[in-house]
Design an enzyme around this catalytic site. Structure first.
Site, PDB file in Angstrom:
ATOM      1  N   ILE A   1       0.843  -1.205   0.000  1.00  0.00           N
ATOM      2  CA  ILE A   1       0.000   0.000   0.000  1.00  0.00           C
ATOM      3  C   ILE A   1       0.874   1.248   0.000  1.00  0.00           C
ATOM      4  CG2 ILE A   1      -1.829   1.253   1.226  1.00  0.00           C
ATOM      5  CD1 ILE A   1      -2.644  -1.461   2.491  1.00  0.00           C
TER       6      ILE A   1
ATOM      7  N   THR B   1      -6.094  -1.117  10.525  1.00  0.00           N
ATOM      8  CA  THR B   1      -6.820  -2.182   9.839  1.00  0.00           C
ATOM      9  C   THR B   1      -8.175  -2.449  10.489  1.00  0.00           C
ATOM     10  OG1 THR B   1      -6.770  -4.569   9.444  1.00  0.00           O
ATOM     11  CG2 THR B   1      -5.489  -3.804  11.286  1.00  0.00           C
ATOM     12  N   ASP B   2      -9.082  -2.994   9.713  1.00  0.00           N
ATOM     13  CA  ASP B   2     -10.394  -3.379  10.274  1.00  0.00           C
ATOM     14  C   ASP B   2     -10.273  -4.575  11.230  1.00  0.00           C
ATOM     15  OD1 ASP B   2      -9.911  -5.399   8.417  1.00  0.00           O
ATOM     16  OD2 ASP B   2     -11.803  -5.148   7.330  1.00  0.00           O
ATOM     17  N   GLU B   3      -9.134  -5.296  11.173  1.00  0.00           N
ATOM     18  CA  GLU B   3      -9.013  -6.502  12.004  1.00  0.00           C
ATOM     19  C   GLU B   3      -9.010  -6.189  13.502  1.00  0.00           C
ATOM     20  OE1 GLU B   3      -6.234  -9.456  10.813  1.00  0.00           O
ATOM     21  OE2 GLU B   3      -6.588  -9.116   8.689  1.00  0.00           O
TER      22      GLU B   3
ATOM     23  N   ASN C   1     -14.178 -16.471   0.628  1.00  0.00           N
ATOM     24  CA  ASN C   1     -12.897 -16.793  -0.012  1.00  0.00           C
ATOM     25  C   ASN C   1     -13.069 -17.745  -1.197  1.00  0.00           C
ATOM     26  OD1 ASN C   1     -11.561 -15.208   1.838  1.00  0.00           O
ATOM     27  ND2 ASN C   1     -10.989 -16.916   3.179  1.00  0.00           N
TER      28      ASN C   1
ATOM     29  N   SER D   1      -1.408  -6.361  17.863  1.00  0.00           N
ATOM     30  CA  SER D   1      -0.321  -5.368  17.811  1.00  0.00           C
ATOM     31  C   SER D   1      -0.796  -4.086  17.126  1.00  0.00           C
ATOM     32  CB  SER D   1       0.921  -5.946  17.119  1.00  0.00           C
ATOM     33  OG  SER D   1       0.668  -6.188  15.750  1.00  0.00           O
ATOM     34  N   LYS D   2      -1.637  -4.206  16.113  1.00  0.00           N
ATOM     35  CA  LYS D   2      -2.178  -3.003  15.449  1.00  0.00           C
ATOM     36  C   LYS D   2      -3.127  -2.268  16.407  1.00  0.00           C
ATOM     37  CE  LYS D   2      -1.703  -1.712  11.730  1.00  0.00           C
ATOM     38  NZ  LYS D   2      -0.691  -0.809  11.112  1.00  0.00           N
TER      39      LYS D   2
ATOM     40  N   ASN E   1      -9.599  -5.313   3.518  1.00  0.00           N
ATOM     41  CA  ASN E   1      -8.577  -5.979   2.694  1.00  0.00           C
ATOM     42  C   ASN E   1      -8.330  -5.258   1.377  1.00  0.00           C
ATOM     43  OD1 ASN E   1      -9.580  -8.122   4.542  1.00  0.00           O
ATOM     44  ND2 ASN E   1      -8.079  -9.347   3.425  1.00  0.00           N
TER      45      ASN E   1
ATOM     46  N   TYR F   1      -1.173 -10.266  15.094  1.00  0.00           N
ATOM     47  CA  TYR F   1      -1.108  -9.105  14.192  1.00  0.00           C
ATOM     48  C   TYR F   1      -2.129  -8.058  14.605  1.00  0.00           C
ATOM     49  CZ  TYR F   1      -2.361  -6.237  10.152  1.00  0.00           C
ATOM     50  OH  TYR F   1      -2.690  -5.168   9.346  1.00  0.00           O
TER      51      TYR F   1
ATOM     52  N   TYR G   1       2.947 -24.093   4.093  1.00  0.00           N
ATOM     53  CA  TYR G   1       1.970 -24.895   3.344  1.00  0.00           C
ATOM     54  C   TYR G   1       2.278 -26.393   3.261  1.00  0.00           C
ATOM     55  CZ  TYR G   1      -0.068 -20.443   2.090  1.00  0.00           C
ATOM     56  OH  TYR G   1      -0.675 -19.208   2.158  1.00  0.00           O
TER      57      TYR G   1
HETATM   58  P1  NAD Z   1       3.438  -4.676   3.514  1.00  0.00           P
HETATM   59  O1  NAD Z   1       3.813  -5.817   4.393  1.00  0.00           O
HETATM   60  O2  NAD Z   1       3.275  -4.908   2.047  1.00  0.00           O
HETATM   61  O3  NAD Z   1       4.508  -3.494   3.679  1.00  0.00           O
HETATM   62  C1  NAD Z   1       5.040  -3.129   4.915  1.00  0.00           C
HETATM   63  C2  NAD Z   1       6.268  -2.250   4.677  1.00  0.00           C
HETATM   64  O4  NAD Z   1       6.793  -1.855   5.955  1.00  0.00           O
HETATM   65  C3  NAD Z   1       7.401  -2.973   3.934  1.00  0.00           C
HETATM   66  O5  NAD Z   1       7.917  -2.146   2.913  1.00  0.00           O
HETATM   67  C4  NAD Z   1       8.453  -3.212   5.008  1.00  0.00           C
HETATM   68  O6  NAD Z   1       9.784  -3.217   4.513  1.00  0.00           O
HETATM   69  C5  NAD Z   1       8.208  -2.036   5.947  1.00  0.00           C
HETATM   70  N1  NAD Z   1       8.650  -2.335   7.318  1.00  0.00           N
HETATM   71  C6  NAD Z   1       8.349  -3.433   8.061  1.00  0.00           C
HETATM   72  N2  NAD Z   1       8.961  -3.374   9.252  1.00  0.00           N
HETATM   73  C7  NAD Z   1       9.642  -2.193   9.266  1.00  0.00           C
HETATM   74  C8  NAD Z   1      10.470  -1.562  10.244  1.00  0.00           C
HETATM   75  N3  NAD Z   1      10.718  -2.135  11.433  1.00  0.00           N
HETATM   76  N4  NAD Z   1      11.006  -0.364   9.941  1.00  0.00           N
HETATM   77  C9  NAD Z   1      10.768   0.226   8.742  1.00  0.00           C
HETATM   78  N5  NAD Z   1      10.015  -0.347   7.778  1.00  0.00           N
HETATM   79  C10 NAD Z   1       9.466  -1.539   8.047  1.00  0.00           C
HETATM   80  O7  NAD Z   1       2.127  -4.073   4.155  1.00  0.00           O
HETATM   81  P2  NAD Z   1       0.830  -3.454   3.457  1.00  0.00           P
HETATM   82  O8  NAD Z   1      -0.111  -4.539   3.126  1.00  0.00           O
HETATM   83  O9  NAD Z   1       1.246  -2.492   2.419  1.00  0.00           O
HETATM   84  O10 NAD Z   1       0.203  -2.666   4.716  1.00  0.00           O
HETATM   85  C11 NAD Z   1       0.647  -1.346   5.009  1.00  0.00           C
HETATM   86  C12 NAD Z   1      -0.092  -0.841   6.235  1.00  0.00           C
HETATM   87  O11 NAD Z   1      -1.490  -0.854   5.992  1.00  0.00           O
HETATM   88  C13 NAD Z   1       0.122  -1.682   7.495  1.00  0.00           C
HETATM   89  O12 NAD Z   1       0.210  -0.820   8.595  1.00  0.00           O
HETATM   90  C14 NAD Z   1      -1.120  -2.553   7.572  1.00  0.00           C
HETATM   91  O13 NAD Z   1      -1.411  -2.897   8.899  1.00  0.00           O
HETATM   92  C15 NAD Z   1      -2.163  -1.617   6.989  1.00  0.00           C
HETATM   93  N6  NAD Z   1      -3.301  -2.267   6.325  1.00  0.00           N
HETATM   94  C16 NAD Z   1      -3.110  -3.212   5.342  1.00  0.00           C
HETATM   95  C17 NAD Z   1      -4.214  -3.755   4.674  1.00  0.00           C
HETATM   96  C18 NAD Z   1      -4.043  -4.790   3.575  1.00  0.00           C
HETATM   97  O14 NAD Z   1      -5.040  -5.330   3.108  1.00  0.00           O
HETATM   98  N7  NAD Z   1      -2.848  -5.066   3.108  1.00  0.00           N
HETATM   99  C19 NAD Z   1      -5.501  -3.352   5.014  1.00  0.00           C
HETATM  100  C20 NAD Z   1      -5.673  -2.396   6.043  1.00  0.00           C
HETATM  101  C21 NAD Z   1      -4.556  -1.844   6.669  1.00  0.00           C
HETATM  102  O1  DAU Z   2      -8.592  -6.767   6.759  1.00  0.00           O
HETATM  103  C1  DAU Z   2      -7.406  -6.065   6.548  1.00  0.00           C
HETATM  104  C2  DAU Z   2      -6.238  -7.031   6.618  1.00  0.00           C
HETATM  105  O2  DAU Z   2      -6.303  -7.811   5.431  1.00  0.00           O
HETATM  106  C3  DAU Z   2      -4.892  -6.342   6.733  1.00  0.00           C
HETATM  107  O3  DAU Z   2      -4.838  -5.655   7.958  1.00  0.00           O
HETATM  108  C4  DAU Z   2      -3.746  -7.353   6.658  1.00  0.00           C
HETATM  109  O4  DAU Z   2      -2.507  -6.680   6.666  1.00  0.00           O
HETATM  110  C5  DAU Z   2      -3.903  -8.135   5.385  1.00  0.00           C
HETATM  111  O5  DAU Z   2      -2.900  -9.138   5.338  1.00  0.00           O
HETATM  112  C6  DAU Z   2      -5.280  -8.769   5.278  1.00  0.00           C
HETATM  113  O6  DAU Z   2      -5.451  -9.827   6.263  1.00  0.00           O
HETATM  114  P1  DAU Z   2      -6.170 -11.220   5.887  1.00  0.00           P
HETATM  115  O7  DAU Z   2      -5.704 -12.238   6.821  1.00  0.00           O
HETATM  116  O8  DAU Z   2      -7.627 -11.025   5.697  1.00  0.00           O
HETATM  117  O9  DAU Z   2      -5.534 -11.426   4.396  1.00  0.00           O
HETATM  118  P2  DAU Z   2      -4.923 -12.731   3.665  1.00  0.00           P
HETATM  119  O10 DAU Z   2      -4.703 -12.348   2.239  1.00  0.00           O
HETATM  120  O11 DAU Z   2      -3.803 -13.333   4.418  1.00  0.00           O
HETATM  121  O12 DAU Z   2      -6.150 -13.743   3.714  1.00  0.00           O
HETATM  122  C7  DAU Z   2      -7.402 -13.424   3.141  1.00  0.00           C
HETATM  123  C8  DAU Z   2      -8.348 -14.573   3.437  1.00  0.00           C
HETATM  124  O13 DAU Z   2      -7.919 -15.724   2.674  1.00  0.00           O
HETATM  125  C9  DAU Z   2      -8.347 -15.015   4.890  1.00  0.00           C
HETATM  126  O14 DAU Z   2      -9.654 -15.443   5.235  1.00  0.00           O
HETATM  127  C10 DAU Z   2      -7.397 -16.213   4.913  1.00  0.00           C
HETATM  128  C11 DAU Z   2      -7.577 -16.826   3.539  1.00  0.00           C
HETATM  129  N1  DAU Z   2      -6.388 -17.484   2.926  1.00  0.00           N
HETATM  130  C12 DAU Z   2      -5.218 -16.795   2.925  1.00  0.00           C
HETATM  131  C13 DAU Z   2      -4.087 -17.359   2.370  1.00  0.00           C
HETATM  132  C14 DAU Z   2      -2.773 -16.615   2.373  1.00  0.00           C
HETATM  133  C15 DAU Z   2      -6.496 -18.729   2.352  1.00  0.00           C
HETATM  134  O15 DAU Z   2      -7.593 -19.336   2.338  1.00  0.00           O
HETATM  135  N2  DAU Z   2      -5.382 -19.284   1.787  1.00  0.00           N
HETATM  136  C16 DAU Z   2      -4.173 -18.653   1.789  1.00  0.00           C
HETATM  137  O16 DAU Z   2      -3.181 -19.242   1.278  1.00  0.00           O
END
Ligand code: NAD
Ligand code: DAU
Length: 350
Positions: A13, A131-133, A255, A159-160, A185, A156, A347
């Protein structure tokens, strides 16, 4: 001229947010601070890395002295904090890393921000991305609102949640100008293939089993990543201080249904016979403590700030699949080396 710090800008993101800010605000200096963990990748920003207003800083947010030194040097007016350990499965196998980065790292940024601005913080802003989690898990009915009580259930999300509480506590106790958002997500280009959608695209492409946890009944609310980045831009500039905004796609998918849709799209793109990719679907052992359903009520940001997702799910998925198929080298680069070890550890025994 403003100095804006974006943490985690080399991640999924964060890279979209950095790209948006660097191109949309050429008069602002955009600092991308990232420690380049397994999830951080500067290839995600190749197209904008030479822009004069873009600066990269490799630093660990857990390193208190380094972070405070950087704030003293650059006097960041605004912070958009995305850096985090973000993958639920990794938080189950190694929770401690999440405590350091997501909690201690956030506190270090809050302290450094407070230290340089103190009570001169008018016009400054600390924006925490969450995050919504943190709200826990829904049953079949209802939506998460900004007033839903916190109930995090994985290391996770705990911690958030902890970092969200600390951000609000610093606002209350020290008067820090903060704003927060909690998003559902995300999916789209540059997402690391440990998350469901890019992992499934990669496995389908390579004719490998698509691992679906449990019965695939869990529900997520999917949002195209550029729509999240647009919401972040809006909240950073127009969100009310001290407020929280929920962001979501109003786009819930089980899913298994999402994976079936993805299989259909991939069959067409790869010119495979109908149903070929779906034969790769493999039900595997469920995630420990797997939250059943997340779904966001985003009426506050819609009504107060006028945000709406610009992409339909069909458009977003089409763009996403095309991007991954056109960027095979990106996928090959991120799945070489340690990814193979991660994949086997997650896996092989499922
Ligand atoms: P990501 O894992 O793709 O990226 C995280 C980035 O943070 C990476 O570039 C990593 O190198 C950097 N990072 C990790 N630890 C670090 C540290 N100690 N110091 C400096 N940099 C560090 O994550 P993302 O999916 O892009 O999520 C970004 C943010 O958005 C997070 O805070 C996550 O909780 C939040 N978020 C993600 C989602 C989602 O669906 N991916 C949804 C809602 C909120
Ligand atoms: O809701 C926001 C969150 O969405 C973010 O805060 C997190 O950073 C982000 O990783 C994401 O969390 P989820 O656990 O929902 O995402 P993930 O892609 O890991 O999994 C999506 C759904 O799919 C979840 O119900 C678990 C399932 N899953 C995931 C993986 C990796 C599978 O069934 N198989 C898989 O291999």
């Amino acid at each position: 001229m403003k100095n804006i710090l974006i943490t985690g800008g080399a991640g999924f993101i964060g890279s979209h947010v950095v790209r948006l800010f660097v191109t949309k605000y050429p008069d602002h200096q955009i600092y991308n601070l990232d420690d380049l963990t397994y999830a951080g990748n500067l290839e995600n920003l190749r197209d904008i890395e030479k822009r004069p207003n873009y600066h990269f800083i490799k630093a660990d947010i857990v390193d208190e002295n380094r972070i405070s030194g950087l704030f003293e040097k650059h006097a960041f007016d605004g912070v958009i904090h995305l850096a985090a350990e973000s993958h639920v499965d990794r938080s189950i196998s190694n929770p401690t890393e999440f405590i350091y980065t997501n909690i201690i790292g956030t506190v270090n940024l809050l302290n450094a921000f407070r230290h340089i601005w103190g009570n001169r913080a008018a016009g400054k802003r600390f924006y925490h991305i969450s995050t919504d989690e943190v709200y826990g898990s829904l049953g079949n009915e209802g939506l998460f609102t900004e007033n839903t009580p916190y109930d995090p259930r994985s290391p996770y999300s705990a911690s958030k949640a902890s970092s969200d509480h600390l951000v609000r506590a610093y606002a209350h106790t020290f008067g820090l100008p903060v704003v927060l958002s909690n998003c559902s997500n995300n999916y789209g280009p540059f997402q690391f293939p440990e998350k469901l959608i890019p992992l499934a695209i990669n496995n389908i492409r390579n004719n490998k089993p698509i691992p679906v946890y449990g019965k695939g009944e869990n529900i997520r609310d999917w949002l195209y990543v550029e729509d999240h980045a647009a919401a972040i831009d809006l909240i950073f500039h127009e969100g009310k201080l001290g407020e929280t905004y929920n962001i979501g796609g109003s786009n819930e998918w089980k899913n298994i249904e999402l994976i079936r849709l993805l299989c259909d799209i991939m069959d067409k793109k790869l010119k495979r016979e109908e149903g070929a990719s779906a034969r790769l679907i493999t039900f595997v052992k469920d995630r420990a403590g797997h939250d059943l359903r997340y779904a966001i009520d985003s009426s506050k940001i819609q009504q107060e700030l006028g945000w709406r997702p610009a992409h339909t799910f069909e458009e977003g998925m089409e763009k996403t699949v095309e991007w991954y198929l056109e960027n095979e080298q990106w996928m090959r680069n991120v799945t070489s080396g340690d990814y193979q070890k991660y994949y086997s550890s997650q896996y092989e025994k499922r």
